[in-house]
Design an enzyme around this catalytic site. Structure first.
Site, PDB file in Angstrom:
ATOM      1  N   ASP A 487       0.808  -1.219   0.000  1.00  0.00           N
ATOM      2  CA  ASP A 487       0.000   0.000   0.000  1.00  0.00           C
ATOM      3  C   ASP A 487       0.843   1.271   0.000  1.00  0.00           C
ATOM      4  OD1 ASP A 487      -2.543  -1.065   0.002  1.00  0.00           O
ATOM      5  OD2 ASP A 487      -2.594  -1.311   2.179  1.00  0.00           O
ATOM      6  N   LYS A 630       6.107  -1.614  10.267  1.00  0.00           N
ATOM      7  CA  LYS A 630       5.188  -1.814   9.149  1.00  0.00           C
ATOM      8  C   LYS A 630       5.954  -1.945   7.818  1.00  0.00           C
ATOM      9  CE  LYS A 630       1.059  -0.030   9.151  1.00  0.00           C
ATOM     10  NZ  LYS A 630      -0.314  -0.362   9.588  1.00  0.00           N
TER      11      LYS A 630
HETATM   12  C1  GLC Z   1      -2.232  -4.207   4.861  1.00  0.00           C
HETATM   13  C2  GLC Z   1      -3.371  -4.192   3.864  1.00  0.00           C
HETATM   14  C3  GLC Z   1      -3.038  -5.029   2.647  1.00  0.00           C
HETATM   15  C4  GLC Z   1      -1.683  -4.660   2.073  1.00  0.00           C
HETATM   16  C5  GLC Z   1      -0.615  -4.724   3.146  1.00  0.00           C
HETATM   17  C6  GLC Z   1       0.735  -4.258   2.654  1.00  0.00           C
HETATM   18  O1  GLC Z   1      -2.115  -5.461   5.430  1.00  0.00           O
HETATM   19  O2  GLC Z   1      -4.567  -4.681   4.435  1.00  0.00           O
HETATM   20  O3  GLC Z   1      -4.022  -4.873   1.665  1.00  0.00           O
HETATM   21  O4  GLC Z   1      -1.400  -5.544   1.030  1.00  0.00           O
HETATM   22  O5  GLC Z   1      -1.002  -3.897   4.223  1.00  0.00           O
HETATM   23  O6  GLC Z   1       0.787  -2.887   2.404  1.00  0.00           O
END
Ligand code: GLC
Length: 795
Positions: A487, A630
């Protein structure tokens, strides 16, 4: 330190110390009536939508951690002492107060013992029902008679919409009232409104009790709690007397006081019931619990339902924690993500009212081997979320209306733009479904597009390929569009993502097999050409000798090149080079070795390294996050599933299992104070090496990790690789595993598979004995299967 243990036989996780480092949760019910409950009974309930159907409040991110909840208070009327059935909210000293929380499959049972009074509250939502039951049993283990009051307590929201309830106080404080009728509190909202005004109609909720008479009650929250008090010392409990105050222009609650006298050894039982039903309907519901044996019946139904699904795949390996994850917890979590998507947790408040395309299409993969019929329903639903241009709708709403939805091409569409990867996830998911069931007729089924028209599944898949082909970047790879799986990655309209390129390669390879079966020769020829072109591009532009790059931006600058000062090695292109079948063996091995060397940590492989700090480009949105967090170089748990799978596909069982162990919640059971999240559920990510809190996990339960790790373990490590004609048995396990067994339901038949590993191998099977008959290699044809089968596989 541990706070509990796995009870494999009962498929429960038992929390023995209630002061867990975070609320450790469980899910009850279904989206028709959903509930989340922690080991301290914190949590909330909702009808249909976490954000728009909220009936119990929960204060996210509050200092009073994990409040409010579904509380049972107990008071000793002879000395005024009081406590709660869950350790919190009263929080008695743990040297005097014992507590155990049994989280099971769709039920939670919290047991306590204090001053010789045992209390046990079983929380559940009966199968297919739209209310919840809290069955309380209180036992006097003392030698004298005990005079007690018991209070059931719930803080209602004043309005179904979570945000309105939390912030629009000038409105929501003045729309609700409570009543006491027939052993229950009834809460009304907008009760004057008989027909819709501004989309609102009157609503009712109830909180009642069966099996006991209510002695007193409270419908007003602040009267129950008292001024300058909180849930640890509510005045109604401390004083021993609810005052029968009902709310009017204040916050509502349901508090029911029951007085009980217990002889030594005596047990009393009753059941609180809560839901969004009116007076009549709730009276009927309560009446059905006058005979409390109903509760045991319903509990059994829940266990039969869930265990029935989980028992379709069970293993017995030398690793107990692995068994617990595969047999119960990872599987159960797959069902939870499958059903709830990212809707409601202690981090997600339910505001997203739909299924993220990529998320759900991947979530489905986690349950195909357990419940293919449920998978099929959802696959069809998600295919109907595909636009006729082949792309996926970024969000398929819960009330999705196939054939009539707006798309990102419509100026009025506001949700989001197309992502490059969404529809490409359909390929592995549909392939896994067909291979598990043999149902290749599914490819000819006609399913509508989201916006207009309809087509066979086969045609839907062709359109998905087309979508990528019509949106190529400058180098012949699919464009990165608004994002790919990541994302936080914007490559620009003509920028390219190697992750998507590998996905497209894999998708075309899958579709080529299908097209070959269908004798669609012209299309096979087309795919052959495109596969060759894409492979050539990947080999010449994306391979740097020992690693694949992450992409090429619109302006030609390479992302994830080994020469970059930051983010110079990314995990997913390496694992997907293997999974897609696009890289050759030597490349696969080199890339995987580099991942192991550079990205691996004690808690799994980081998503990229080093994290962005000073050298990010414009589209590298992960820069917003702290390093090692993240997408900015955290251990993004979903990606662990792919590295497990990639190692397993290469037959490197030791590495595959090492990656599994590093990121497995169960492995952290004895270090729960480091991990913090539930040791039985995956989270979205784990903090990595640049964080002072390496190993701490975040965003519990609702994560794609559940399905990717499940697939990595079942298809990868355990080597269950079905095809339309049978089952390839090709485990990649630690070389010191001498023997292990798998039970698998397959096409309605039972397979008891015993894998022997006399030579200490870490991958591959050389011979099978199927019901006494020898088969060379690892392929078990479906034609050999009886109702029940004994299979010995030798590695
Ligand atoms: C979150 C989102 C997912 C995405 C991931 C990586 O888990 O729900 O759709 O692929 O982040 O960014």
């Amino acid at each position: 330190m541990n706070y509990g243990y796995f009870d494999g036989e009962n498929k429960e996780y038992v929390i023995t110390k209630p002061n867990t480092p975070a609320p450790w949760a469980n899910y009850l019910g279904s989206p028709e009536y959903g509930a989340i409950i922690s080991n301290n009974a914190g949590g909330y309930s909702f009808v249909k939508s976490g954000a728009n159907g909220r009936i119990i409040r929960y204060r996210f991110n509050a200092i009073n951690m994990d409040q409010p909840g579904r509380y049972i208070y107990l008071r000793d009327n002879d000395n005024g002492d009081y406590w709660s059935g869950s350790w919190q909210p009263v929080g008695k000293p743990l040297d005097k107060y014992e507590n155990q929380c049994h989280h099971g499959t769709a039920y939670t049972n919290i047991k306590s013992k204090y001053t010789n009074i045992k209390a046990e509250t079983l929380y559940y939502v009966p199968l297919d029902k739209t209310y919840e039951v809290w069955r309380v049993k209180v036992t006097n283990e003392d030698t004298k008679v005990r005079n007690l009051s018991l209070y059931g307590y719930v803080e209602f929201s004043n309005e179904n919409n979570y945000e309105q309830d939390s912030v629009n106080l000038q409105y929501t404080q003045y729309i609700t009232k409570t009543y006491f009728r027939n052993n229950k509190i009834i809460q009304t909202i907008n009760e004057n409104v008989k027909q819709s005004v501004n989309g609102s109609t009157g609503k009712e909720r109830f909180f009642g009790v069966a099996g006991a008479e209510v002695a007193a009650y409270e419908g007003d929250r602040d009267t129950f709690v008292g001024e300058y008090r909180n849930y640890s010392n509510p005045i109604a409990v401390e004083s021993g007397k609810c005052q029968k105050v009902l709310n009017y222009n204040t916050n509502s609650c349901g508090a029911l006081q029951i007085d009980i006298t217990l002889n030594p050894g005596e047990t009393k039982e009753l059941a609180f019931v809560l839901g969004a039903h009116n007076d009549d309907a709730s009276s009927k519901i309560l009446a059905s619990y006058e005979d409390l044996s109903q509760v045991e019946k319903e509990l059994q139904e829940l266990k039969d339902y869930w265990h029935g699904k989980l028992n379709n795949f069970q293993i017995n390996t030398p690793d107990e924690n692995f068994n617990h994850m595969i047999n119960t917890w990872n599987s159960y979590q797959c069902f939870i993500t499958f059903v709830w998507s990212r809707a409601a947790s202690f981090q997600y408040c339910g505001l997203r009212n739909g299924y993220g395309f990529r998320d759900t299409v991947q979530d489905i993969q986690g349950i195909i081997h357990l419940a293919p019929e449920l998978a099929l329903e959802k696959i069809k639903f998600m295919i109907s979320g595909q636009v006729d241009n082949g792309g996926g709708l970024p969000l398929v709403k819960f009330d999705h209306n196939p054939g009539h939805e707006m798309t990102p091409d419509d100026p009025a569409y506001t949700y989001d733009r197309y992502r490059a990867d969404d529809a490409l996830w359909l390929f592995p998911t549909i392939l896994k479904y067909i291979n598990e069931t043999g149902n290749d007729d599914f490819l000819d089924e006609v399913i509508p597009f989201a916006n207009k028209g309809e087509a066979t599944v086969y045609e839907h898949l062709k359109r998905a390929i087309n979508f990528s082909m019509e949106r190529q970047g400058n180098n012949g790879m699919p464009a990165g569009l608004h994002a790919d799986w990541n994302d936080c990655l914007r490559m620009g309209a003509k920028g390219e993502s190697t992750f998507v390129a590998f996905q497209l390669y894999y998708a075309m390879a899958i579709l080529k097999n299908i097209a070959t079966d269908k004798k669609d020769d012209a299309y096979v020829a087309y795919l052959d050409e495109k596969l060759a072109e894409l492979k050539e591009t990947m080999q010449t532009k994306c391979w740097e000798g020992d690693q694949f790059i992450r992409g090429i931006r619109e302006d030609g600058i390479v992302v994830g090149s080994k020469n970059d000062p930051e983010a110079n090695l990314w995990l997913n292109p390496q694992s997907w080079a293997v999974i897609s079948g696009c890289a050759d063996k030597e490349q696969c091995e080199k890339a995987l070795d580099k991942v192991y060397e550079r990205l691996n940590t004690p808690y799994g492989a980081v998503l990229l390294d080093p994290p962005y700090k000073d050298h990010a480009f414009d589209g590298a949105l992960m820069l917003l996050f702290n390093p090692s967090t993240k997408e900015n170089g955290g251990i993004f748990s979903q990606s662990q599933g792919w590295i497990i799978l990639a190692e397993a596909l290469m037959g490197r069982g030791n590495k595959a299992f090492e990656y599994y162990r590093e990121c497995s919640p169960a492995e952290m059971n004895d270090n729960a104070e480091v991990r913090k999240l539930e040791p039985y559920a995956h989270g979205q990510f784990i903090e990595a090496k640049e964080s002072p809190f390496q190993g701490r996990a975040h965003v519990h339960w609702l994560t794609g990790t559940a399905s990717t790790v499940m697939v990595g373990c079942v298809e990868g490590i355990l080597g269950m690789r079905p095809t339309v004609d049978g089952l390839n048995i090709s485990p990649s396990v630690p070389s010191d595993w001498k023997e292990f067994s798998i039970f698998k339901s397959f096409r309605g038949k039972k397979l008891n598979i015993l894998v022997k590993n006399p030579d200490g191998k870490e991958g591959g099977v050389r011979e099978l004995i199927v019901n006494g008959e020898k088969v060379e290699g690892s392929f078990l044809p479906v034609s050999m299967l009886k109702e029940e089968n004994e299979i010995i596989a030798t590695m």
